[in-house]
Design a protein around this motif. Structure first.
Motif, mmCIF file in Angstrom:
data_model
loop_
_atom_site.group_PDB
_atom_site.id
_atom_site.type_symbol
_atom_site.label_atom_id
_atom_site.label_comp_id
_atom_site.label_asym_id
_atom_site.label_seq_id
_atom_site.Cartn_x
_atom_site.Cartn_y
_atom_site.Cartn_z
ATOM 1 N N LEU A 1 0.820 -1.216 0.000
ATOM 2 C CA LEU A 1 0.000 0.000 0.000
ATOM 3 C C LEU A 1 0.854 1.266 0.000
ATOM 4 C CD1 LEU A 1 -2.860 1.275 0.423
ATOM 5 C CD2 LEU A 1 -2.439 1.091 2.879
ATOM 6 N N VAL A 2 0.476 2.215 -0.862
ATOM 7 C CA VAL A 2 1.067 3.554 -0.842
ATOM 8 C C VAL A 2 -0.111 4.518 -0.781
ATOM 9 C CG1 VAL A 2 2.454 5.242 -2.085
ATOM 10 C CG2 VAL A 2 3.012 2.809 -2.287
ATOM 11 N N SER A 3 -0.190 5.305 0.287
ATOM 12 C CA SER A 3 -1.404 6.121 0.480
ATOM 13 C C SER A 3 -1.081 7.612 0.405
ATOM 14 C CB SER A 3 -2.059 5.767 1.816
ATOM 15 O OG SER A 3 -1.184 6.036 2.885
ATOM 16 N N ILE A 4 -1.962 8.327 -0.270
ATOM 17 C CA ILE A 4 -1.786 9.785 -0.442
ATOM 18 C C ILE A 4 -3.071 10.481 -0.007
ATOM 19 C CG2 ILE A 4 -1.298 11.664 -2.057
ATOM 20 C CD1 ILE A 4 -0.009 9.644 -3.944
ATOM 21 N N PHE A 5 -2.941 11.463 0.862
ATOM 22 C CA PHE A 5 -4.110 12.260 1.243
ATOM 23 C C PHE A 5 -4.068 13.575 0.467
ATOM 24 C CE2 PHE A 5 -7.135 14.625 3.661
ATOM 25 C CZ PHE A 5 -8.039 13.654 4.054
#
Ligand SMILES: Nc1ncnc2c1ncn2[C@@H]1O[C@H](COP(=O)(O)OP(=O)(O)OP(=O)(O)O)[C@@H](O)[C@H]1O
Ligand SMILES: Nc1nc2c(ncn2[C@@H]2O[C@H](COP(=O)(O)O)[C@@H](O)[C@H]2O)c(=O)[nH]1
Length: 225
Positions: free
Chosen positions: A136-140
């Motif tokens: 997982l790579v998460s960006i807000f």
């Protein structure tokens, strides 16, 4: 979640087209209207190595949305059946409707070494993180201001004033999860935001643990020395 083993893949930022790599899951979350869909569309146009995860939802179709492209539009009994059958990688109730990520398409893409892009909320991101943190790579995505967020929701002209008010009322809650994400971008200018997401994607593709073909590649290089 047991994700499938990777096949050989050749993303543009990989050091060699022969090195097999695990596909990654790139998540965009934000308060409604901050710009996830806009950024996603441009990224998909420009990067052939990433595929959009098409969610299932019980919400009504908006004007211009295409079934099977923007969402799989389904009714609540069907949604509940899919939950019962374990067909979702994650699911959540958002703004009074149900949304979920069908498992099959994502697992197929990751298994082929392709990356998958998700436009999902913080609840779904937490579920993916619990099951497959390494992938997982998460960006807000933050809006430049609350006023601009409301302006964007109105300018999209696809939701009633009541729906927009409901989404604005939940925006602060959604934003409160910003610090759970790997990266945070402020979406002032679409092009700059797409460039930022692209840079993150390219760097994450090069993470050593994702390039599962590297040990063999290094051995081959060393053998010739
Ligand atoms: N950087 C930007 N500057 C100005 N307008 C923008 C920008 N990014 C997106 N928009 C506009 O804001 C509106 C909302 O964008 P978008 O639909 O992409 O948001 P979203 O985060 O996907 O919303 P939702 O969570 O409701 O699906 C659209 O009309 C879009 O064209
Ligand atoms: N947890 C999940 N959230 C999802 C999914 N698909 C979309 N979403 C989020 O819902 C809201 C509203 O979307 P809209 O299209 O009705 O404006 C937004 O925050 C999306 O990110 C999903 O499969 N799982």
């Amino acid at each position: 979640m047991a994700l499938p083993s990777p096949q050989s893949s050749a993303p543009s930022s990989a050091p060699s087209k022969d090195i097999s790599r695990r596909g990654l899951m790139l998540v965009l979350s934000s308060p409604s209207g901050a710009g996830k869909t806009t950024i996603s569309r441009r990224l998909l146009e420009r990067d052939s190595g990433i595929t959009m995860s098409v969610s299932a939802t019980t919400r009504a179709m908006r004007p211009g949305e295409v079934p099977g492209v923007d969402y799989h539009f389904i009714d609540l009994p069907r949604f509940d059946q899919m939950v019962e059958d374990g067909e979702f990688l994650e699911y959540a109730r958002v703004f009074g409707n149900c949304y979920g990520t069908p498992r099959g398409a994502v697992e197929e893409a990751l298994g082929a070494g392709r990356d998958v892009l998700f436009d999902i909320d913080w609840q779904g991101t937490q579920q993916l993180g619990q099951n497959a943190r390494d992938d997982l790579v998460s960006i807000f995505v933050l809006p430049p201001s609350g006023e601009e967020l409301e302006r964007r929701l109105h300018s999209r002209a696809q939701d009633s004033a009541e729906v927009i008010a409901g989404r604005m009322a939940k925006a602060s809650d959604e934003i409160s999860h910003w610090a759970e994400y790997d990266y945070v971008i402020i979406n002032r200018d679409v092009e700059q935001s797409v460039a930022a997401v692209t840079a993150i994607l390219h760097a994450e593709r090069l993470r050593r643990r994702r390039q599962v073909g590297l040990p063999q590649f290094v051995k081959t290089v060393q053998a010739a020395l």
